[in-house]
Structure formats: C-alpha cells, structure tokens
Scaffold this active site. Structure first.
Site, mmCIF file in Angstrom:
data_model
loop_
_atom_site.group_PDB
_atom_site.id
_atom_site.type_symbol
_atom_site.label_atom_id
_atom_site.label_comp_id
_atom_site.label_asym_id
_atom_site.label_seq_id
_atom_site.Cartn_x
_atom_site.Cartn_y
_atom_site.Cartn_z
ATOM 1 N N GLU A 56 17.827 -8.700 -0.131
ATOM 2 C CA GLU A 56 18.524 -9.730 0.641
ATOM 3 C C GLU A 56 19.222 -9.137 1.859
ATOM 4 O OE1 GLU A 56 21.142 -11.521 -2.176
ATOM 5 O OE2 GLU A 56 22.370 -9.728 -2.421
ATOM 6 N N GLY A 112 23.736 -12.123 -4.877
ATOM 7 C CA GLY A 112 22.344 -12.238 -5.307
ATOM 8 C C GLY A 112 22.000 -11.358 -6.487
#
Length: 508
Positions: free
Chosen positions: A290, A384
C-alpha cells in the site's frame, strides 16, 4: 490560465480560492478527502475550513473520511477548531489522537480496503463532497492524481460534488503512473484481473462527469515528508533474522529464490527492515503493497527490486525531491492504485504475498495488538495490516522486544487488545530472534516465542507466568488472575519488571 494543468477549457472557469471553495462544506456533511500516509493530501481547503470554524460563529462539524493519515497538520488544525465530529479510517496526529481518547472525536478504525466498500453499500450514508488533490485535469475532465490514489477515485465517483486542488508542486510527470480500477457493485462483481504486481487493468485518470467538479483551487506545496527514522542496531538484527528465515524457506523449497511479492507496513521498523534486503542474496524482488517508502527506492536503486505496486509514495524530504525529479527513471518500475485494489484480499491471496507489518505488542500465543496502548488508548489504527496478514502466504509481525529503556516488554502473557489473532500470525520477529508459528499448537507457540523473541530482562518473568498458567490447564493455558499483571505493574510503577528486578538493558 494553467492550460497545461487544466486541459479541459470548460473547467477553467471553476478556478477559485480555497476560501470560496470551503464554503461548499456545510455543517453535518460527510466529506471524503484525498491523502494516504501524508502523500497526495489536500493542502488548502481543509486548512481554510479550520480557519472558518475558528473565526465564524456558525456550527461546522463534519465526518471526514480519507485514504489514511494526512500531512501538513491538517488533522491537528481541524481538531483544534472543533471541525471533526467523526473521523475514519486512520490517523497519526497527536492532537487528534488525544481528542479521540477523550471521546471528543468519534474515530472509526477500519481495514483500509473496506471504507469505500461500506460507502458503496450505503452503510456510511451518502458522501456529500470530495476534495481531491490532482496534478492535472485532462481534456475530457479526467483527474490525474498525485503521489497517492488511496480512496480518491471512489470518493470522487460517489460524492455529490468534487473540489479539485491542482498542486503545481506535484510534477506533471506523475501522469500515467496510476492505474485506476473500480470494482463493480456486489453481488455481480467481476474478478479483479491482476495476476502479477506489474499488471495494469484500469485507466490513468479518475473519470467523472466534468460537471461534478464544483471548484478548482490552485496550490503549490510539496507533500509532508515521511517521519521514519533511519535503521539502527535493533532493526538491522530484525532484518538479519528475517533474511535468514527466508533463505531457509528457499532452501527447503517453500519459496522460490525470487521470493513472492513483498508487502511492508508504514513506519520506521518496517521501512528499516525492508532496507536490510539491499544486502540480502535475493534478486528480482517485486512489491505489492500500500505504501512505497524510502526502502522501496533503496531496493530499486540497488538493482534488487524490479517492480513496486502501491497506493501511495510516502518519502523522506530528500527522497521525495529526488524521486519526483527522476520519475522517468522509475516509470516502468512503479504503479499507484486505489487502496481497495492494493489491499484487495483476492489479489493478496492469489499472489501469495510475504506481508511484513509492525506490532505494538504480541502475546505468548501469537496474538498481536497493533493499535491500543494498554488495551484502551488508540495510537493510529489498524491501517492495512489486517488486509494483508489475513490473506498473505506468510504473515510476519516485527517489533523491538522492549521499549522505554526496558520498562516495557513487547512480549506479554496476553495482549489487552487483539487486532490480529493467532490464526492470522505466522511469524513473530524481534531483534532477539524469530518464532515460526506455522503448524504449532498454542503450548508450542508459547515456549518458542518466550525463548526466541523475548528480551532477556523479561524471559524469566514470562517463563514463570507460563509455568503458573499450565496449572490451570486448557489448550491455551492462562492464569486469569495474573494475566495482565505486567500491564498493571507498568501503570502503577512505570515498569513491567517485578519489584526488585534489576532492569539493566545494556547487560541483559
């Protein structure tokens, strides 16, 4: 004006000031703003909102959704001005954190892949307004994101109106670096056709009807630089343990020599550990993550990494200037995607990622607390890490074994808050060593974690606890009367060490 930046001539008449654009925000609105770990965040309109709330008497309280954390003290300014009623899904600001823990701002801590899924399913209410940073707007009205995509694309699609901040400090060379793919609505959603990190499956721009763009604000300010610290002796040792583990996996045929794609969470430890791969024997590495931090570009520059896919580039000041000035050199090695794609369980499971994330603390059975100090006080959020750990082929959590000069052990009998339970944690690694938990029962995990990952200061403390817990039996033995004794002792005395214990970190 700005013909190279706003190529849709019909939209140039929408150029206005941040003060005027901020008037589109009204009390009670749900607002989605671009920004993912300090990258690609809007830099003018939110700050103007804070000024307006301080100086004007009308109520101005909003729900603010972002991709992840923001830079430029935006969360602090909005908190101090009383603008934030509700905030999601992630933050790192000290002032906002204190307001959250006082109960003044309602913080919804979410897996980063889920926010726009919930918006799309009408579980969070309608999105009134999106504020998106862009490098340019194309002839057809497509929005070219800057150094992050995050949730920007879905915010722009789902919002009633859109404000675009054109940032002249972000180079036009960013155009073409993005891959915008938006899932269809459930239950008739097509598969996400990413088969390798370098696959491109979407468009270069965020495509919305141009008439949705209500205002365009011109800014000229770089992203806030990353705050990660350089590698130290402990993170170098963590990297060494991890590299030896991966070499062992390759030797025994459980991974190929190139390794599966890597994912690394945000922050000093993950960034420093990943930088350690520069001196590893692994070649032709890829990344499906990410956040692309300094370590990503360290590996690319060293010839170790051939491609990196992420949702943002969050870089130190020096690296930011260098990378943005040399985008042509990196162009064929990078792609930036929406975070619901970068963090998508389908792709993570398909690619078989090695996921490296950090923990506040772990317990002797492999449960991980990533978010709550003492089980109650929010730090930043789960981010995440859950998206990746629950779907990766190998979920690794790293932490230093002690904190605050030895007053805190990062390995405890039971974590007082669980973000990643034992079923989702494959490996725990500290500077002391590594515990491979795969295929082990809880009693086997406990002895391995205590022996391999715990700092010597606390090894006997945890062995004593586990010996007493065994008297109570059970598959996962615990002494419930004393399971949080280390945490309670820290609250009372400022140290987890028992009374009379000598906490000499240097000699331990």
């Amino acid at each position: 004006m700005y013909e190279d930046r706003i190529r849709c001539a019909a939209l140039r008449g929408k150029i206005t000031t941040a003060k005027e654009a901020a008037q589109l925000v009204r009390n009670g609105m749900r607002v989605g703003a671009s920004g993912f770990t300090r990258a690609g965040d809007t830099k003018a309109v939110p700050i103007e909102l804070a000024r307006r709330a301080r100086e004007e008497k009308e109520p101005l309280r909003i729900t603010l959704m972002t991709g992840a954390s923001l830079g430029h003290d935006v969360d602090r300014l909005l908190t101090e001005a009383g603008v934030l009623e509700r905030r999601l899904p992630f933050q790192v600001d000290t002032t906002l954190r204190k307001a959250i823990n006082r109960g003044e701002v309602m913080f919804v801590d979410q897996h980063l892949s889920e926010t726009v899924e919930m918006l799309r399913a009408n579980l969070l209410g309608k999105l009134d307004l999106a504020i998106i940073e862009a490098a340019a707007i194309t002839e057809s009205g497509g929005i070219v994101p800057t150094t992050s995509v995050g949730n920007s694309a879905s915010f722009a699609i789902l919002a009633e109106k859109v404000i675009v901040e054109i940032n002249l400090a972000q180079p036009l060379g960013l155009e073409g670096l993005h891959d915008i793919w938006i899932p269809g609505r459930r239950p008739h959603r097509e598969p996400l056709p990413i088969m390798s990190p370098e696959d491109r499956v979407g468009s270069f721009t965020i495509d919305i009807p141009p008439e949705k763009i209500a205002a365009i604000v011109i800014t000229d300010q770089p992203d806030s630089p990353s705050t990660v610290l350089p590698a130290d002796e402990e993170t170098a040792r963590i990297a060494g343990h991890l590299i030896e583990f991966l070499k062992h996996e390759v030797k025994h045929g459980r991974m190929n020599a190139q390794l599966p794609p890597l994912q690394a969470g945000i922050g000093t430890i993950a960034n420093a550990v990943l930088s350690g791969f520069v001196d590893s024997p692994f070649e032709a590495l890829t990344m499906y993550s990410e956040v692309l931090q300094d370590s990503t570009f360290d590996l690319i520059d060293a010839g170790k990494m051939v491609f990196a896919s992420g949702a943002s580039m969050t870089l130190s000041a020096t690296r930011q200037e260098q990378v943005l000035s040399e985008l042509d050199r990196y162009r064929d090695k990078l792609v930036l995607r929406p975070q619901e794609v970068s963090n998508h369980p389908e792709v993570i499971r398909r690619l078989g990622l090695i996921a490296l994330n950090t923990a506040l603390e772990c317990d002797i059975y492999g449960n991980v607390n990533s978010t709550h100090v003492g089980g109650t006080h929010m730090m930043n959020g789960i981010g995440g890490s859950g998206d990746f750990s629950r779907n990766a082929s190998c979920a690794i959590f790293a932490t230093k074994a002690i904190a605050k000069d030895g007053c805190i052990s990062s390995i405890v009998p039971m974590v007082p808050h669980v973000d990643h339970n034992e079923h989702d944690v494959d490996v725990i690694v500290t500077e002391q060593g590594l515990a491979d938990l795969r295929g082990l029962a809880p009693r086997e995990r406990a002895t391995l974690i205590i022996d391999h990952c715990t700092h010597p200061l606390y090894r006997d403390v945890l062995r004593d606890y586990y010996r007493d817990a065994l008297k109570h039996g059970g598959q996962t033995p615990h002494d419930l009367a004393n399971v949080f004794a280390m945490h309670l002792r820290y609250n009372a005395t400022g140290s987890m060490l028992p009374e009379g214990a000598v906490g000499n970190v240097a000699n331990a």
